[in-house]
Design an enzyme around this catalytic site. Structure first.
Site, mmCIF file in Angstrom:
data_model
loop_
_atom_site.group_PDB
_atom_site.id
_atom_site.type_symbol
_atom_site.label_atom_id
_atom_site.label_comp_id
_atom_site.label_asym_id
_atom_site.label_seq_id
_atom_site.Cartn_x
_atom_site.Cartn_y
_atom_site.Cartn_z
ATOM 1 N N LYS A 175 0.884 -1.168 0.000
ATOM 2 C CA LYS A 175 0.000 0.000 0.000
ATOM 3 C C LYS A 175 0.921 1.217 0.000
ATOM 4 O O LYS A 175 1.436 1.636 1.025
ATOM 5 C CB LYS A 175 -0.870 -0.010 1.261
ATOM 6 N N GLU A 251 9.731 1.228 10.888
ATOM 7 C CA GLU A 251 10.718 2.308 10.762
ATOM 8 C C GLU A 251 9.927 3.603 10.885
ATOM 9 O O GLU A 251 9.143 3.948 9.996
ATOM 10 C CB GLU A 251 11.448 2.192 9.427
ATOM 11 N N CYS A 285 13.704 10.814 6.971
ATOM 12 C CA CYS A 285 13.526 10.475 8.390
ATOM 13 C C CYS A 285 14.829 10.618 9.166
ATOM 14 O O CYS A 285 14.824 10.824 10.370
ATOM 15 C CB CYS A 285 13.009 9.052 8.500
ATOM 16 N N GLU A 387 8.804 16.183 15.494
ATOM 17 C CA GLU A 387 9.310 16.022 14.131
ATOM 18 C C GLU A 387 8.531 16.946 13.185
ATOM 19 O O GLU A 387 7.305 16.882 13.124
ATOM 20 C CB GLU A 387 9.122 14.573 13.690
HETATM 21 P P1 NAD Z 1 2.300 8.351 7.569
HETATM 22 O O1 NAD Z 1 2.470 7.559 8.819
HETATM 23 O O2 NAD Z 1 1.320 9.455 7.566
HETATM 24 O O3 NAD Z 1 1.838 7.402 6.372
HETATM 25 C C1 NAD Z 1 2.604 6.296 5.984
HETATM 26 C C2 NAD Z 1 1.697 5.260 5.351
HETATM 27 O O4 NAD Z 1 0.806 4.755 6.321
HETATM 28 C C3 NAD Z 1 0.841 5.798 4.208
HETATM 29 O O5 NAD Z 1 0.809 4.845 3.185
HETATM 30 C C4 NAD Z 1 -0.519 5.942 4.857
HETATM 31 O O6 NAD Z 1 -1.589 5.864 3.951
HETATM 32 C C5 NAD Z 1 -0.515 4.756 5.795
HETATM 33 N N1 NAD Z 1 -1.445 4.854 6.925
HETATM 34 C C6 NAD Z 1 -1.819 5.955 7.603
HETATM 35 N N2 NAD Z 1 -2.667 5.625 8.602
HETATM 36 C C7 NAD Z 1 -2.828 4.278 8.546
HETATM 37 C C8 NAD Z 1 -3.578 3.336 9.317
HETATM 38 N N3 NAD Z 1 -4.326 3.702 10.342
HETATM 39 N N4 NAD Z 1 -3.497 2.039 8.975
HETATM 40 C C9 NAD Z 1 -2.723 1.643 7.942
HETATM 41 N N5 NAD Z 1 -2.008 2.478 7.177
HETATM 42 C C10 NAD Z 1 -2.045 3.779 7.479
HETATM 43 O O7 NAD Z 1 3.743 8.832 7.154
HETATM 44 P P2 NAD Z 1 4.132 9.784 5.945
HETATM 45 O O8 NAD Z 1 3.594 11.146 6.249
HETATM 46 O O9 NAD Z 1 3.761 9.122 4.678
HETATM 47 O O10 NAD Z 1 5.733 9.793 6.031
HETATM 48 C C11 NAD Z 1 6.442 10.641 6.861
HETATM 49 C C12 NAD Z 1 6.776 9.947 8.169
HETATM 50 O O11 NAD Z 1 7.473 8.754 7.895
HETATM 51 C C13 NAD Z 1 7.697 10.753 9.051
HETATM 52 O O12 NAD Z 1 7.287 10.610 10.379
HETATM 53 C C14 NAD Z 1 9.048 10.093 8.867
HETATM 54 O O13 NAD Z 1 9.946 10.242 9.913
HETATM 55 C C15 NAD Z 1 8.635 8.672 8.714
HETATM 56 N N6 NAD Z 1 9.685 7.913 8.013
HETATM 57 C C16 NAD Z 1 10.464 7.068 8.748
HETATM 58 C C17 NAD Z 1 11.492 6.364 8.118
HETATM 59 C C18 NAD Z 1 12.404 5.430 8.885
HETATM 60 O O14 NAD Z 1 13.140 4.700 8.233
HETATM 61 N N7 NAD Z 1 12.407 5.439 10.196
HETATM 62 C C19 NAD Z 1 11.690 6.524 6.759
HETATM 63 C C20 NAD Z 1 10.881 7.408 6.048
HETATM 64 C C21 NAD Z 1 9.864 8.092 6.687
HETATM 65 O O1 6OD Z 2 18.531 3.817 3.250
HETATM 66 C C1 6OD Z 2 17.610 3.117 3.691
HETATM 67 O O2 6OD Z 2 17.604 1.888 3.630
HETATM 68 C C2 6OD Z 2 16.469 3.766 4.343
HETATM 69 N N1 6OD Z 2 15.551 2.927 4.874
HETATM 70 C C3 6OD Z 2 16.379 5.103 4.369
HETATM 71 C C4 6OD Z 2 15.351 5.807 5.003
HETATM 72 C C5 6OD Z 2 15.233 7.134 4.839
HETATM 73 C C6 6OD Z 2 14.163 7.824 5.451
HETATM 74 O O3 6OD Z 2 13.597 8.815 5.019
#
Ligand code: NAD
Ligand code: 6OD
Length: 483
Positions: A175, A251, A285, A387
């Site tokens: 998804k 993550e 992130c 964040e």
């Molecule tokens: P988000 O949590 O809003 O959405 C991520 C995904 O989850 C989307 O596909 C969304 O449709 C889905 N989603 C939302 N609510 C849901 C539910 N109740 N059940 C199932 N699916 C659901 O995140 P975003 O805004 O797309 O991305 C930004 C966030 O992602 C930031 O907090 C960032 O730090 C984090 N992020 C973390 C990493 C990591 O590796 N730790 C990497 C990239 C992004």
């Molecule tokens: O490099 C990767 O494998 C990874 N998961 C990066 C994540 C970046 C977050 O925005």
């Protein structure tokens, strides 16, 4: 204009419910996305279940060959992936072409290669009756994996999960984020092109709550859920996964510190923090939103970072020299601008930025914000604790190593840190003292895909990368043979 359809059992599936996908550069319409119904998500899970047996029992070399063919096909269609990712996210060509798309291919290659070379443990033992027995481990695929992805590095982060999942013999239902449906959809075309069997890779489009995200994570026939996104969303998904006690790999968010010691190579540290704070318009992130600089170089560092922030070139992401894009959407822009407003209201010194850039039409319709630097806020400020996920950072001076460790660790998150010093002793001590999953010294986002990746505290659950991915994408079974 494109039609982003669901990809279920190797077929393109439409829905009578669609939503718009817009280009954040100028708000122009990219296409319509077909939102999967609960029944269509169920069909995707069923297709993945039906494909699981043949895919998991396929000769490993055959599976590996198919994944290598997939890598070749992504490379052949590099320009298509590039175009899709740039239109979806607005990210500069230089970034998408050097980071996002090559990693999309590498994520399949690395895990296809790894799967042939994974040892498992063996324990020969003496038995109570004076005989012998042999224990050995067998890794078997976990099953049907639900993959929920964010929008910031759409292809990179999706394939980072789909690569090891497929290599280990699982099947997936992906998804993608509602903001970025394009590359996951395109990957479906490529899967068919290279002959990956129908049902191994499925894509369902939609939102989170009451939509495809929730339908997928609550589906009882999904054996495990891997998710990248916000910590709050992780909590909701964890509740869904609790039903049926399904494992999760998370993550999540971060509020990562960047630490610059006075002995650092100054220019390299400035260049490093410029990247960690502003790359992908701060939508990484691992990005640095809290910068701590040792007092003797504080003023000079703030001035140098200001100059870097003011030298970014904004515009059409495909134009030569453009190195700064918009945020992913108007909604996200509202969120980031609300923090710009909070910083102003709390009396921050705005070193640079703090608003919306003055751009000509049609860019003025896009989701742009200025790269922004603040100083002078208390550590209790929401700007420092929460964040933001935008191109912004707060810089604060520090005096001692002990002080900066306490500042850096004073957060509910624990994803990443970047530390700049030329003292090997300081480097080792910081690597041990910072409570994070990833600590970069004199670098940032320097990735070897064999290493562990994940967050401490509320930044995640589990680790992926190299053999660590096997922990989630396989079950380890012990076989004990009495000899
Ligand atoms: P988000 O949590 O809003 O959405 C991520 C995904 O989850 C989307 O596909 C969304 O449709 C889905 N989603 C939302 N609510 C849901 C539910 N109740 N059940 C199932 N699916 C659901 O995140 P975003 O805004 O797309 O991305 C930004 C966030 O992602 C930031 O907090 C960032 O730090 C984090 N992020 C973390 C990493 C990591 O590796 N730790 C990497 C990239 C992004
Ligand atoms: O490099 C990767 O494998 C990874 N998961 C990066 C994540 C970046 C977050 O925005």
């Amino acid at each position: 204009m494109k039609d982003f359809k669901n990809f279920i059992n190797g077929q393109w599936v439409t829905s009578n419910k669609t939503f718009e996908n817009r280009n954040p550069v100028d708000n122009s319409l990219n296409g319509l996305v077909h939102e999967a119904s609960a029944q269509q998500v169920d069909e995707a899970v069923r297709a993945a279940r039906a494909a699981l047996g043949p895919w998991s029992r396929m000769k490993v070399q055959q599976r590996v060959d198919l994944l290598h063919a997939l890598v070749d096909a992504i490379e052949r269609r590099f320009e298509d992936f590039l175009d899709a990712e740039i239109k979806d996210t607005g990210k500069p060509h230089v970034l998408a072409s050097h980071v996002d798309i090559p990693r999309g291919a590498a994520n399949f290659k690395v895990f296809a290669d790894l799967i042939r070379n994974i040892p498992t443990e063996t324990f020969p033992m003496d038995t109570p009756d004076g005989g012998k027995a042999l224990n050995y481990g067998v890794r078997v695929p976990r099953g049907v994996i639900g993959v929920i992805c964010p929008w910031n590095l759409p292809l990179l982060l999706m394939t980072w999960k789909v690569g090891p999942a497929l290599a280990c013999g699982n099947t997936v239902v992906v998804k993608p984020s509602e903001e970025t449906p394009a590359t996951a959809t395109l990957l479906g075309e490529v899967m068919n092109e290279v002959g990956i069997p129908a049902g191994v890779y499925n894509v369902v489009h939609g939102f989170g709550p009451d939509s495809a995200g929730q339908f997928l994570t609550e589906h009882p026939d999904v054996d495990g859920i891997t998710f990248t996104g916000e910590t709050g969303t992780g909590e909701a998904i964890m509740k869904a996964a609790a039903k049926g006690v399904r494992p999760v790999s998370f993550e999540l968010g971060g509020k990562n510190p960047g630490i610059v010691f006075a002995d650092a190579d100054f220019d390299k540290a400035v260049a490093g923090i410029t990247r960690s704070a502003f790359e992908n318009s701060g939508q990484v992130c691992l990005g640095t939103e809290r910068v701590y600089v040792q007092r003797p170089i504080f003023e000079r560092f703030v001035e140098a970072l200001k100059q870097k922030a003011e030298s970014f070139k904004m515009g059409d992401p495909r134009e030569e020299g453009m190195n700064f894009g918009p945020l992913v959407s108007q909604t996200h822009r509202q969120k980031v601008l609300s923090y710009y407003e909070k910083a102003r209201a709390e009396g921050a010194t705005i070193v640079t930025g703090g608003g919306v850039p003055d751009l000509p039409a049609p860019l003025n319709e896009g989701a742009w914000v200025q790269p922004t630097i603040w100083t002078g806020l208390p550590e209790s400020s929401p700007v420092i604790r929460e964040e933001i996920f935008g191109p912004c950072c707060h810089i604060r001076p520090f005096d001692t190593e002990e002080e900066v460790i306490a500042l850096a660790n004073d957060t509910k998150y624990g994803l990443a840190a970047t530390v700049w010093t030329q003292d090997l002793g300081t480097a080792h001590r910081m690597g041990e003292a910072l409570n994070v999953g990833l600590c970069w010294i004199n670098s940032w986002f320097l990735r070897d895909l064999r290493t562990s990746f994940g967050g401490a505290k509320q930044s995640g659950i589990g680790r992926e990368g190299g053999v660590h991915s096997m922990e989630f994408y396989t079950e380890l079974r012990n076989v004990c043979i009495k000899l």
